[in-house]
Scaffold this active site. Structure first.
Site, mmCIF file in Angstrom:
data_model
loop_
_atom_site.group_PDB
_atom_site.id
_atom_site.type_symbol
_atom_site.label_atom_id
_atom_site.label_comp_id
_atom_site.label_asym_id
_atom_site.label_seq_id
_atom_site.Cartn_x
_atom_site.Cartn_y
_atom_site.Cartn_z
ATOM 1 N N ASP A 1 11.694 -32.941 77.127
ATOM 2 C CA ASP A 1 11.806 -31.294 77.527
ATOM 3 C C ASP A 1 9.830 -31.491 78.561
ATOM 4 O OD1 ASP A 1 9.561 -32.020 75.729
ATOM 5 O OD2 ASP A 1 9.570 -29.522 75.456
ATOM 6 N N ASP B 1 5.447 -34.090 71.089
ATOM 7 C CA ASP B 1 6.044 -32.803 69.905
ATOM 8 C C ASP B 1 5.325 -34.102 68.675
ATOM 9 O OD1 ASP B 1 8.197 -34.754 70.183
ATOM 10 O OD2 ASP B 1 9.071 -33.715 71.188
ATOM 11 N N ASP C 1 -12.829 -26.477 65.856
ATOM 12 C CA ASP C 1 -13.511 -26.300 66.908
ATOM 13 C C ASP C 1 -14.326 -25.473 67.255
ATOM 14 O OD1 ASP C 1 -11.915 -25.771 69.553
ATOM 15 O OD2 ASP C 1 -12.147 -24.086 69.982
ATOM 16 N N ASP D 1 -6.813 -29.410 63.306
ATOM 17 C CA ASP D 1 -7.444 -28.721 64.634
ATOM 18 C C ASP D 1 -7.877 -27.337 64.095
ATOM 19 O OD1 ASP D 1 -9.859 -28.503 66.433
ATOM 20 O OD2 ASP D 1 -8.223 -29.989 67.470
ATOM 21 N N GLU E 1 -16.801 -29.713 65.762
ATOM 22 C CA GLU E 1 -17.251 -29.663 67.135
ATOM 23 C C GLU E 1 -18.571 -29.087 67.817
ATOM 24 O OE1 GLU E 1 -15.312 -28.555 71.845
ATOM 25 O OE2 GLU E 1 -15.469 -27.422 70.281
ATOM 26 N N ASN F 1 11.876 -34.775 72.726
ATOM 27 C CA ASN F 1 13.583 -33.398 73.355
ATOM 28 C C ASN F 1 13.299 -33.977 74.394
ATOM 29 O OD1 ASN F 1 10.929 -32.681 73.807
ATOM 30 N ND2 ASN F 1 12.252 -30.968 72.237
ATOM 31 N N HIS G 1 -10.547 -34.796 74.427
ATOM 32 C CA HIS G 1 -10.030 -34.343 75.606
ATOM 33 C C HIS G 1 -10.595 -32.881 76.292
ATOM 34 C CE1 HIS G 1 -10.694 -31.378 72.171
ATOM 35 N NE2 HIS G 1 -9.834 -30.908 73.024
ATOM 36 N N ASP G 2 -11.658 -33.201 76.144
ATOM 37 C CA ASP G 2 -12.941 -32.138 77.542
ATOM 38 C C ASP G 2 -13.403 -33.222 78.809
ATOM 39 O OD1 ASP G 2 -11.514 -29.615 76.024
ATOM 40 O OD2 ASP G 2 -12.862 -29.494 74.304
ATOM 41 N N ASP H 1 6.669 -37.521 73.879
ATOM 42 C CA ASP H 1 7.848 -36.750 73.272
ATOM 43 C C ASP H 1 8.698 -36.515 72.605
ATOM 44 O OD1 ASP H 1 9.581 -34.547 74.385
ATOM 45 O OD2 ASP H 1 9.462 -35.451 76.084
HETATM 46 C C1 GLC Z 1 -13.213 -26.799 72.145
HETATM 47 C C2 GLC Z 1 -12.092 -27.258 72.356
HETATM 48 C C3 GLC Z 1 -11.895 -27.365 73.801
HETATM 49 C C4 GLC Z 1 -11.300 -25.598 74.009
HETATM 50 C C5 GLC Z 1 -12.094 -25.031 73.603
HETATM 51 C C6 GLC Z 1 -12.126 -23.624 73.549
HETATM 52 O O1 GLC Z 1 -14.197 -27.454 73.139
HETATM 53 O O2 GLC Z 1 -12.078 -28.904 72.142
HETATM 54 O O3 GLC Z 1 -10.351 -28.083 74.728
HETATM 55 O O4 GLC Z 1 -11.084 -25.112 75.732
HETATM 56 O O5 GLC Z 1 -12.813 -25.593 72.334
HETATM 57 O O6 GLC Z 1 -11.113 -23.275 72.060
#
Ligand code: GLC
Length: 532
Positions: free
Chosen positions: A29, A33, A204, A102, A267, A27, A328-329, A25
């Site tokens: 918040d 960013d 994605d 992405d 993905e 700033n 991140h999932d 970050d």
């Molecule tokens: C992909 C992303 C995930 C998101 C999903 C819907 O699996 O990695 O974070 O929630 O798509 O866009």
């Protein structure tokens, strides 16, 4: 299993995933960013990676934290501006780093002007840009399809008296990829960012791009057991992995190819034999369909050896492999396998054949953070609470220092900080044998050794708890030996030379004749003489 004669940057290189909300970050918040990412580029250079992949930074209502895009050609003010983005690309380029964005083609946000127009009336020019259907004859949704995040995949629109389809949240309506105007509009976006200098896209949820046109009901999933994600109650065969996806990917690839050495990473959450079809006929699909199978694998030598062998056998000719240990999932690797095995896991990821993708924070061993109920952010957890599906634990802010705010923010972090006292970059930069030091040494070794970055495999085998494989390039042969057990073992290695690197990061090693001794959870990279 041949060596690549002419490696591209996305083949020999290493990708590092930045989850922008949680990286840095600038700033106060409490949300990361782009200026923050710029400030940390030198760290990525120090670590030795080649490319950063930024999870979405487009304008978004953040129902799914940026995966619900309301404008594909701008930057959300939370993250900064287009000017900041241009600076990020320029600063990255200056340092020899590639930038991968992405791209979210399956769905927009419900706030995207296209959807606003589409839902305006059944005769709207954009009605067919999304997937609208009448209610079933007796009322209710058109079929039994489920959303990935729980509940029906259909939401009723009272104003126009039809349902719209969403593979994910109701706030993420699916685009209709059978409509050529949709395709053209989505391709314009690729041009927009390629022309701005991005080096590639992570695409994605590509397997969801098309649905079966008859919208037939999905059959029950015979393997479903309570506790699994509710969407898995059905076998989703009609909802994804449709043949037309390959035409769309071919079109995206043709665009990427007009810009030189760019990369498309897909993905694809599917079994291995389906993932490999996303390379496309004659490799005209994505360059790298993400291979997530390490994430779900039981951490056993035999399972991993079989996975590597099976994946290699399934790869189309000349297709370039890739491996992912976290994102991140999914649960973090240090939580899945434990802190000791996290070291051998790092060696595995960085010595396998194929492009490795590293998830921010895994290099310091960040674990899944505890999120008190009142701090939950993830819509999946909110819709299906209590099963542990929530992804907040793996998205906690990067721990740069042990100071308040973790060096991440001067404000209140959007998710709680996670045990920053015991794991942070600053401390691990000073510790000779930290996990961070190991990642850095592994990355440097991979860079120095074409046998590791682009070489072929020799034998891949499991010997009890020990996973062994050889990599070679030209005359150079290296063996990777990973002891996945919590006790010492001896294993034979013909022609063994000096170890190049131990996950213990020390010089201590012991050979007894042709036997090599590995300490508990030790991984070794060892030179092997040619004659062996
Ligand atoms: C992909 C992303 C995930 C998101 C999903 C819907 O699996 O990695 O974070 O929630 O798509 O866009």
């Amino acid at each position: 299993m041949v060596s690549s004669p002419d490696p591209r940057w996305w083949q020999s290189g290493i990708v590092y995933q930045v989850y922008p909300r949680s990286f840095q970050d600038s700033n106060g918040d409490g949300i990361g960013d782009l200026k923050g990412v710029i400030a940390r580029l030198d760290y990525l250079v120090w670590l030795g990676v080649d490319a950063l992949w930024l999870s979405p930074v487009y304008p978004s209502p953040m129902a799914d934290f940026g995966y619900d895009v309301s404008n594909y050609v701008d930057i959300d003010p939370i993250f900064g501006s287009l000017k900041d983005f241009d600076r990020l690309v320029a600063e990255a380029q200056k340092r020899g780093l590639k930038v991968i964005m992405d791209y979210v083609p399956n769905h927009t946000s419900e706030a995207h002007p296209w959807f606003v127009e589409s839902r305006g009336s059944v005769t709207s020019a954009k009605r067919d840009w999304y997937v609208w259907r009448d209610a079933a004859p007796g009322g209710g949704p058109p079929n039994n399809w489920l959303s990935e995040f729980g509940g029906s995949a259909w939401t009723w629109d009272d104003a126009t008296g039809q349902y719209y389809y969403h593979a994910y949240l109701p706030q993420q309506p699916d685009l209709n990829w059978r409509n050529p105007a949709v395709r053209a509009a989505m391709y314009d976006i690729l041009h927009f960012w390629f022309a701005r200098g991005v080096d590639g896209f992570r695409i994605d949820t590509v397997h969801h791009l098309f649905e079966e046109p008859s919208l037939a009901d999905n059959p029950a999933n015979p393997d479903f057991t309570p506790g699994m994600a509710p969407t898995l109650a059905l076998d989703r065969r009609h909802q994804y992995d449709q043949p037309e996806v390959h035409d769309a990917l071919k079109e995206m690839r043709a665009i990427a190819d007009t810009y030189g050495e760019r990369v498309l990473i897909g993905e694809v959450y599917l079994p291995l034999d389906r993932i490999v079809t996303y390379y496309g006929a004659d490799l005209t699909g994505v360059h790298l369909p993400f291979n997530f199978h390490l994430i779900g694998a039981a951490w056993q030598a035999k399972v991993l050896a079989d996975l590597i062998t099976r994946y290699e056998a399934l790869l189309p000719d000349s297709a370039w492999p890739n491996w992912v240990l976290g994102n991140h999932d999914r649960a973090r690797v240090a939580s899945r396998v434990g802190p000791k095995a996290a070291r051998t896991a790092a060696m595995l990821l960085l010595t396998l054949r194929g492009t490795p993708t590293l998830y921010y924070g895994d290099e310091i061993g960040m674990t899944d953070g505890a999120i008190p109920p009142e701090k939950v952010q993830d819509p999946w957890e909110k819709r299906v609470p209590g099963f542990g599906f929530g992804r907040d634990p793996v998205r906690t802010p990067m721990a740069w220092t042990a100071e308040p705010g973790a060096g991440f923010t001067t404000g209140e972090p959007w998710l709680p900080l996670n045990d920053i006292a015991s794991r942070n970059v600053a401390a691990q930069q000073t510790q000779k044998s930290s996990l961070l030091a190991l990642y850095r040494a592994l990355i440097a070794t991979r860079r120095k050794e074409p046998a590791l970055s682009i070489g072929a495999y020799g034998k891949v085998e499991a010997r009890g708890d020990v996973l062994v494989y050889e990599r070679h390039h030209g005359a150079r042969r290296l063996a990777v030996i990973l002891n996945l057990a919590d006790s010492a073992v001896y294993t034979p290695l013909e022609g063994a030379g000096a170890p190049l690197l131990s996950t213990y990061l020390d010089e201590s090693h012991e050979s007894v004749g042709p036997l090599i001794r590995l300490r508990p959870h030790e991984g070794l990279i060892v030179e092997v003489s040619r004659e062996a």
